[in-house]
Design a protein around this motif. Structure first.
Motif, PDB file in Angstrom:
ATOM      1  N   SER A  50      36.689  59.397 -20.465  1.00  0.00           N
ATOM      2  CA  SER A  50      36.793  58.125 -19.870  1.00  0.00           C
ATOM      3  C   SER A  50      35.889  57.069 -20.526  1.00  0.00           C
ATOM      4  O   SER A  50      36.118  56.141 -20.798  1.00  0.00           O
ATOM      5  CB  SER A  50      37.013  58.146 -18.525  1.00  0.00           C
ATOM      6  N   LEU A  51      34.450  57.557 -20.780  1.00  0.00           N
ATOM      7  CA  LEU A  51      33.465  56.776 -21.208  1.00  0.00           C
ATOM      8  C   LEU A  51      33.818  56.606 -22.472  1.00  0.00           C
ATOM      9  O   LEU A  51      33.657  55.213 -23.005  1.00  0.00           O
ATOM     10  CB  LEU A  51      32.026  57.399 -20.836  1.00  0.00           C
ATOM     11  N   ALA A  52      34.201  57.486 -23.166  1.00  0.00           N
ATOM     12  CA  ALA A  52      34.439  57.280 -24.730  1.00  0.00           C
ATOM     13  C   ALA A  52      35.463  56.121 -24.890  1.00  0.00           C
ATOM     14  O   ALA A  52      35.671  55.275 -25.818  1.00  0.00           O
ATOM     15  CB  ALA A  52      34.772  58.582 -25.322  1.00  0.00           C
ATOM     16  N   ALA A  53      36.842  56.560 -24.044  1.00  0.00           N
ATOM     17  CA  ALA A  53      37.943  55.370 -24.259  1.00  0.00           C
ATOM     18  C   ALA A  53      37.314  53.787 -24.005  1.00  0.00           C
ATOM     19  O   ALA A  53      37.630  53.006 -24.621  1.00  0.00           O
ATOM     20  CB  ALA A  53      38.965  55.913 -23.500  1.00  0.00           C
ATOM     21  N   LEU A  54      36.382  53.895 -22.677  1.00  0.00           N
ATOM     22  CA  LEU A  54      36.012  52.511 -22.383  1.00  0.00           C
ATOM     23  C   LEU A  54      35.039  51.967 -23.464  1.00  0.00           C
ATOM     24  O   LEU A  54      35.267  50.846 -23.704  1.00  0.00           O
ATOM     25  CB  LEU A  54      35.226  52.483 -21.147  1.00  0.00           C
ATOM     26  N   LEU A  55      34.332  52.706 -24.150  1.00  0.00           N
ATOM     27  CA  LEU A  55      33.568  52.372 -24.882  1.00  0.00           C
ATOM     28  C   LEU A  55      33.869  51.760 -26.350  1.00  0.00           C
ATOM     29  O   LEU A  55      33.434  51.036 -27.178  1.00  0.00           O
ATOM     30  CB  LEU A  55      32.272  53.499 -25.365  1.00  0.00           C
ATOM     31  N   ILE A  56      35.280  52.187 -26.658  1.00  0.00           N
ATOM     32  CA  ILE A  56      35.922  51.816 -27.979  1.00  0.00           C
ATOM     33  C   ILE A  56      37.057  50.829 -27.698  1.00  0.00           C
ATOM     34  O   ILE A  56      37.088  49.944 -28.455  1.00  0.00           O
ATOM     35  CB  ILE A  56      36.648  53.099 -28.614  1.00  0.00           C
ATOM     36  N   ILE A  57      37.474  51.032 -26.183  1.00  0.00           N
ATOM     37  CA  ILE A  57      38.682  49.953 -26.139  1.00  0.00           C
ATOM     38  C   ILE A  57      38.123  48.596 -25.640  1.00  0.00           C
ATOM     39  O   ILE A  57      38.594  47.404 -26.082  1.00  0.00           O
ATOM     40  CB  ILE A  57      39.907  50.614 -24.933  1.00  0.00           C
ATOM     41  N   PHE A  58      37.139  48.617 -24.925  1.00  0.00           N
ATOM     42  CA  PHE A  58      36.488  47.309 -24.452  1.00  0.00           C
ATOM     43  C   PHE A  58      36.151  46.468 -25.702  1.00  0.00           C
ATOM     44  O   PHE A  58      36.563  45.383 -25.504  1.00  0.00           O
ATOM     45  CB  PHE A  58      35.288  47.533 -23.429  1.00  0.00           C
ATOM     46  N   PRO A  59      35.298  46.986 -26.505  1.00  0.00           N
ATOM     47  CA  PRO A  59      34.884  45.948 -27.576  1.00  0.00           C
ATOM     48  C   PRO A  59      36.094  45.395 -28.582  1.00  0.00           C
ATOM     49  O   PRO A  59      36.237  44.471 -28.926  1.00  0.00           O
ATOM     50  CB  PRO A  59      33.881  46.775 -28.437  1.00  0.00           C
ATOM     51  N   LEU A  60      37.083  46.546 -28.664  1.00  0.00           N
ATOM     52  CA  LEU A  60      38.265  46.090 -29.472  1.00  0.00           C
ATOM     53  C   LEU A  60      39.175  45.076 -28.632  1.00  0.00           C
ATOM     54  O   LEU A  60      39.606  44.066 -29.444  1.00  0.00           O
ATOM     55  CB  LEU A  60      39.242  47.257 -29.693  1.00  0.00           C
ATOM     56  N   VAL A  61      39.248  45.078 -27.341  1.00  0.00           N
ATOM     57  CA  VAL A  61      40.048  44.173 -26.656  1.00  0.00           C
ATOM     58  C   VAL A  61      39.099  42.794 -26.851  1.00  0.00           C
ATOM     59  O   VAL A  61      39.933  41.701 -26.855  1.00  0.00           O
ATOM     60  CB  VAL A  61      40.375  44.607 -25.298  1.00  0.00           C
ATOM     61  N   GLN A  62      37.850  42.650 -26.438  1.00  0.00           N
ATOM     62  CA  GLN A  62      37.308  41.804 -26.231  1.00  0.00           C
ATOM     63  C   GLN A  62      36.274  41.220 -27.335  1.00  0.00           C
ATOM     64  O   GLN A  62      35.745  40.023 -27.105  1.00  0.00           O
ATOM     65  CB  GLN A  62      36.443  41.799 -24.838  1.00  0.00           C
ATOM     66  N   GLY A  63      36.312  41.865 -28.095  1.00  0.00           N
ATOM     67  CA  GLY A  63      35.381  41.370 -29.296  1.00  0.00           C
ATOM     68  C   GLY A  63      35.476  40.318 -29.802  1.00  0.00           C
ATOM     69  O   GLY A  63      34.608  39.373 -30.393  1.00  0.00           O
ATOM     70  N   ARG A  64      36.705  39.917 -30.331  1.00  0.00           N
ATOM     71  CA  ARG A  64      36.978  38.669 -31.047  1.00  0.00           C
ATOM     72  C   ARG A  64      36.817  37.420 -30.133  1.00  0.00           C
ATOM     73  O   ARG A  64      36.531  36.427 -30.588  1.00  0.00           O
ATOM     74  CB  ARG A  64      38.390  38.580 -31.455  1.00  0.00           C
TER      75      ARG A  64
END
Length: 570
Positions: free
Chosen positions: A223-237
């Protein structure tokens, strides 16, 4: 053994007799898939109405979609494993109820925070519900029918992606019973009830021979690994790719490595892992994960950018933009039908679909190159139809090949991992192609203004604007048009646009100029806007074809057939 309800018709997994209600059960599973796909896209259309009603800043619009995507991605692998532990039918029912309750909470929300929290509830219960479907399909259908069953996911995904924006725009505009945007969530109540009652009646009550224990540390790590990759991908731009986004993605790789090592050691110790390591020793599954990541990135990214182009660049309404994609969805259904007739060719069908889809995307580029910014829906129809046919051919054998070698005790883990891969691929595609598109857009519009600068100066000179003032106005328009296209908050006025307005007023030295200058600026900006969007879109289409070429090469990681040992059967 139960003798009531659907249990009396059930067939053990190892029985040669297929489950009696398998096709009805498939449509129940697909109904849940539709609810998820619709709710993943409707806030993109209805978001402005939600914000106008409930308030909130520009970040509210971002989080209405991000809260759903993040919560679902974090829970998918665990949700799939819970199906192994407590039964896939039971978890499907729990997920359907929770998702429906989450939809009701969305509909009655009175603040942005409550709505975002309700979206989290939807995502978490969706993560419980969705992985169970793939596992049950694998159990219910005999090998000769499994490709047909799995292949139906493609057309359903395509139709949902097209119908979602159309449905959202229609419901918001119709404002039934004064509900406005709330109806896009209220419509889930009857859908959820149908999914629940259908599942209660028609889904099999399969039980595992052994009941694994939930791997709590593994659940927390994944769950932590998923959060750490999905959050910046969704919000990075949205935050212009700050350093913390890349730090989080790097940390996700580290946590994923720790998770993989922990799962391997847990499996070696004879304990039940969350993700069964043996899955990744299967060529079909491991190759399918890599190929799926690239393909779903391509598909979701293309859909996002094309919708932005038609709605913002071409000025189509949400309804018209959705209708433009109907040939694409229709093509997917045609491709799915063709794939059933040539299913014996296995991997070659998927590869042919990749080539056909790439040809269709090139056709879209050629149409834009030939017709320009005046392109209409009918001109895009042939190439989008071909793109859809290719996608149908590609997706029809995909799930069957990937899951064919998965054993019974691995099914929940495999289903959750595959569904999580789709979410991760979608996030990658939106991040990569969205960033490329908006990165090109500002410069493309500025260049388009430059190409029209001489004509604009001529109109300004005819309105008796001094040369120095002409230069200021043209430079302001160039900057304003570029900033307006890439602004994070559509309701905000960029500083460059405020400066343009000020310099335009200063240049109005007569009533005649007061009438002619704004008209000239509006016409130039509109033309440059269309030209810049078209230029950015055409470049992105080349990127999409490059990603499809990579998909084709990765397809060689898959086995030639879903079941080589059965190649001569049936």
């Amino acid at each position: 053994m139960s003798t009531t309800g659907v249990a009396s018709t059930e067939t053990p997994t190892n029985s040669p007799t297929p489950y009696r209600w398998r096709w009805v059960a498939l449509f129940v599973i697909l109904a849940a898939e539709v609810m998820d796909l619709l709710d993943a896209v409707v806030t993109n259309i209805a978001g402005p109405s939600m914000r106008a009603d409930l308030g909130g800043g520009a970040s509210t619009l971002q989080w209405l979609a991000a809260a759903y995507t993040l919560s679902m991605a974090v829970g998918l692998v665990t949700g799939g494993r819970l199906g192994d532990i407590h039964g896939r039918r039971r978890l499907f029912l729990v997920g359907a109820v929770g998702f429906t309750v989450g939809s009701l909470l969305c509909a009655v929300s009175v603040s942005p925070g409550m709505l975002i929290g309700a979206r989290v509830v939807q995502g978490l219960f969706g993560a419980v519900m969705l992985p169970q479907g793939l596992g049950m399909i694998k159990e219910m259908f005999p090998p000769r029918e499994s490709q047909k069953a799995f292949g139906m996911f493609g057309p359903v995904m395509g139709l949902s992606a097209v119908c979602g924006p159309i449905l959202a725009g229609w419901l918001v505009d119709a404002d039934y019973f004064g509900t406005g945007w709330r109806m896009i969530f209220l419509i889930n109540l009857p859908l959820g009830a149908v999914a629940f009652l259908g599942a209660l009646r028609y889904l099999p009550r399969g039980r595992a021979e052994s009941k694994p224990r939930l791997d709590i540390p593994g659940m927390l790590l994944v769950s932590l690994a998923a959060l750490l990759i999905i959050f910046p991908l969704v919000q990075g731009r949205e935050y212009d790719w700050p350093v913390w986004a890349f730090v989080m993605m790097g940390a996700s790789v580290v946590v994923s490595a720790v998770f993989a090592r922990y799962e391997s050691r847990r499996s070696s110790a004879g304990l039940d892992p969350l993700v069964v390591p043996s899955l990744f020793r299967k060529r079909g599954f491991s190759g399918g994960m890599i190929l799926g990541l690239v393909f779903f990135s391509t598909m979701q990214g293309f859909m996002l950018v094309f919708n932005l182009y038609t709605q913002i660049g071409l000025g189509y309404s949400p309804l018209k933009a959705g209708l433009v994609m109907v040939p694409w969805s229709g093509g997917m259904i045609v491709g799915f039908g063709i794939a059933q007739g040539v299913a014996r060719f296995g991997r070659a069908v998927l590869q042919a679909g990749t080539v056909v889809m790439a040809a269709g995307v090139f056709g879209v580029w050629r149409t834009l190159e030939t017709v320009g910014s005046g392109v209409g829906p009918w001109q895009l129809l042939p190439s989008l139809l071909v793109t859809g046919i290719g996608m149908g051919l590609l997706m029809a054998p995909f799930f069957d090949i990937v899951l064919a070698s998965v054993e019974q005790h691995e099914t929940g883990s495999a289903s959750g991992t595959m569904t999580a891969m789709q979410q991760l691929g979608g996030a990658f595609g939106v991040a990569i192609l969205g960033t490329v598109f908006f990165g090109l857009l500002g410069g493309g519009i500025a260049t388009a203004v430059d190409h029209r600068a001489d004509g604009l100066r001529g109109q300004l000179a005819a309105a008796h604007v001094a040369p120095a003032a002409q230069d200021r106005v043209v430079a302001d328009l160039r900057k304003c048009a570029s900033d307006r296209a890439v602004t994070k908050d559509p309701a905000a006025t960029p500083a460059s646009c405020a400066r343009l307005e000020k310099d335009t007023r200063a240049a109005m030295t007569s009533p005649e100029a007061g009438a002619r200058i704004p008209a000239a600026l509006k016409a130039t900006a509109s033309s440059a806007f269309e030209g810049g969007f078209g230029s950015a879109m055409k470049t992105v289409l080349w990127v999409v074809d490059g990603m499809l070429a990579l998909t084709f090469l990765l397809s060689f990681l898959l086995p030639r057939q879903a079941r080589p040992e059965e190649s001569g059967a049936h």
